[in-house]
Every structure is written in structure tokens, then in C-alpha cells.
Design a protein around this motif. Structure first.
Motif, PDB file in Angstrom:
ATOM      1  N   UNK A   1       0.813  -1.212   0.000  1.00 26.64           N
ATOM      2  CA  UNK A   1       0.000   0.000   0.000  1.00 26.64           C
ATOM      3  C   UNK A   1       0.850   1.268   0.000  1.00 26.64           C
ATOM      4  N   UNK A   2       2.173   1.087  -0.039  1.00 26.36           N
ATOM      5  CA  UNK A   2       3.071   2.239  -0.173  1.00 26.36           C
ATOM      6  C   UNK A   2       3.835   2.637   1.067  1.00 26.36           C
ATOM      7  N   UNK A   3       3.683   1.914   2.143  1.00 27.58           N
ATOM      8  CA  UNK A   3       4.411   2.264   3.369  1.00 27.58           C
ATOM      9  C   UNK A   3       5.813   1.672   3.335  1.00 27.58           C
ATOM     10  N   UNK A   4       6.811   2.500   3.586  1.00 32.88           N
ATOM     11  CA  UNK A   4       8.194   2.019   3.673  1.00 32.88           C
ATOM     12  C   UNK A   4       8.636   1.921   5.133  1.00 32.88           C
ATOM     13  N   UNK A   5       7.796   2.441   6.030  1.00 32.58           N
ATOM     14  CA  UNK A   5       8.065   2.411   7.471  1.00 32.58           C
ATOM     15  C   UNK A   5       6.773   2.026   8.184  1.00 32.58           C
ATOM     16  N   UNK A   6       6.877   1.021   9.046  1.00 32.25           N
ATOM     17  CA  UNK A   6       5.762   0.629   9.885  1.00 32.25           C
ATOM     18  C   UNK A   6       6.104   0.961  11.324  1.00 32.25           C
ATOM     19  N   UNK A   7       5.101   1.088  12.161  1.00 35.13           N
ATOM     20  CA  UNK A   7       5.361   1.357  13.580  1.00 35.13           C
ATOM     21  C   UNK A   7       4.292   0.688  14.426  1.00 35.13           C
ATOM     22  N   UNK A   8       4.606   0.568  15.708  1.00 31.72           N
ATOM     23  CA  UNK A   8       3.676  -0.009  16.680  1.00 31.72           C
ATOM     24  C   UNK A   8       4.105   0.387  18.079  1.00 31.72           C
TER      25      UNK A   8
END
Length: 149
Positions: free
Chosen positions: A105-112
Motif C-alpha cells: 500500500x506504499x508504506x516504507x516504514x511501519x510502527x507499533x
């Protein structure tokens, strides 16, 4: 044990909420979820709209675990697993499926948000998989971790 992985469906929302109350660590009651605006109706609608892309693990027709991300932000919003499926790669599998979807979907960085206590399973789980601390904390006091593709 036969585990089937698939995309989450709106009809899975109630089972996901019920499972969330039964996790070994960080269990949340249905009332607490409802107070946060998370009900079978709101969660199902988010799945239907594509806001929460997610994956479920089904063991012999029963929900064993799941992971959902947020389409717009790249946040992994929840990963939950029944205790009897811990240590078998189920959590890692649904997390990777959600992460791959967020990447497409275009995210190059994920977070949580993750527990700050090294004795909590999630602390080591995410770090072992390459998630790194951002040095920041969210409103709940959890440490924000990120994963860069």
C-alpha cells in the motif's frame, strides 16, 4: 495441527474481540475495547472499508490469532494470539502478512506500540524480528518501535 491463514473478513470482528480478551499478556476486556470505540460493528466496518487490512490464523476452524494494520498510517494496530499457539510461528506469520500488505500500500516504514518491560513477550518478539526503538512513547506509555523496509 493444521493452520490456515487468510485475509480477515468483517464477520471475523466478533471472534477477534473475543480472542483479545483471552491473550496471556495484555488481555483487554470487551468493555475496555468498547470504551475505546472498538466493537464488532466498528471493527467489522473498518475491515470492510479496507481501513484495517489484516490476517487471521484459523486452527481447525477456530480463530487462533490475528494481526491488523492501519491502511493510512502504517501502524500495526494489533497482534493477538491464543496462548496455546505461542512459539509456533503463528504470530510471526500474521505479522509478516500484514506488514507485506502495508508495504504494497506504499508504506516504507511501519510502527507499533510495544511494552517497555523486557519480561513481556512482545518486547523481545518484535526486536528479534528487526523492529527498532524510535526512542519515543505513545499516549499509553508504550515504546514506539519501527520497521523500515
Amino acid at each position: 495441527m493444521n493452520i490456515l491463514y487468510r485475509s480477515a473478513l468483517p464477520g471475523d470482528a466478533q471472534a477477534c474481540i473475543a480472542l483479545r480478551t483471552r491473550t496471556r499478556e495484555n488481555a483487554v476486556t470487551e468493555t475496555e475495547l468498547a470504551d475505546a470505540g472498538i466493537t464488532a460493528q466498528t471493527w467489522g466496518a473498518g475491515i470492510e472499508e479496507g481501513l484495517y487490512p489484516g490476517f487471521v490464523a484459523m486452527a481447525d476452524g477456530k480463530l487462533a490469532g490475528y494481526c491488523f494494520g492501519h491502511r493510512d498510517t502504517g501502524e500495526i494496530v494489533v497482534l493477538a494470539l491464543l496462548p496455546e499457539y505461542e512459539g509456533q510461528g503463528v504470530g510471526k506469520t500474521v505479522l509478516n502478512m500484514a506488514a507485506d500488505t502495508l508495504r504494497t500500500l506504499g508504506h516504507s516504514r511501519l510502527f507499533l506500540g510495544c511494552a517497555t518491560d523486557p519480561a513481556v513477550r512482545s518486547y523481545g518478539f518484535y526486536r528479534h524480528l528487526g523492529w527498532r526503538s524510535t526512542g519515543t512513547f505513545d499516549a499509553a506509555g508504550d515504546e514506539v518501535l519501527e520497521y523500515i523496509f
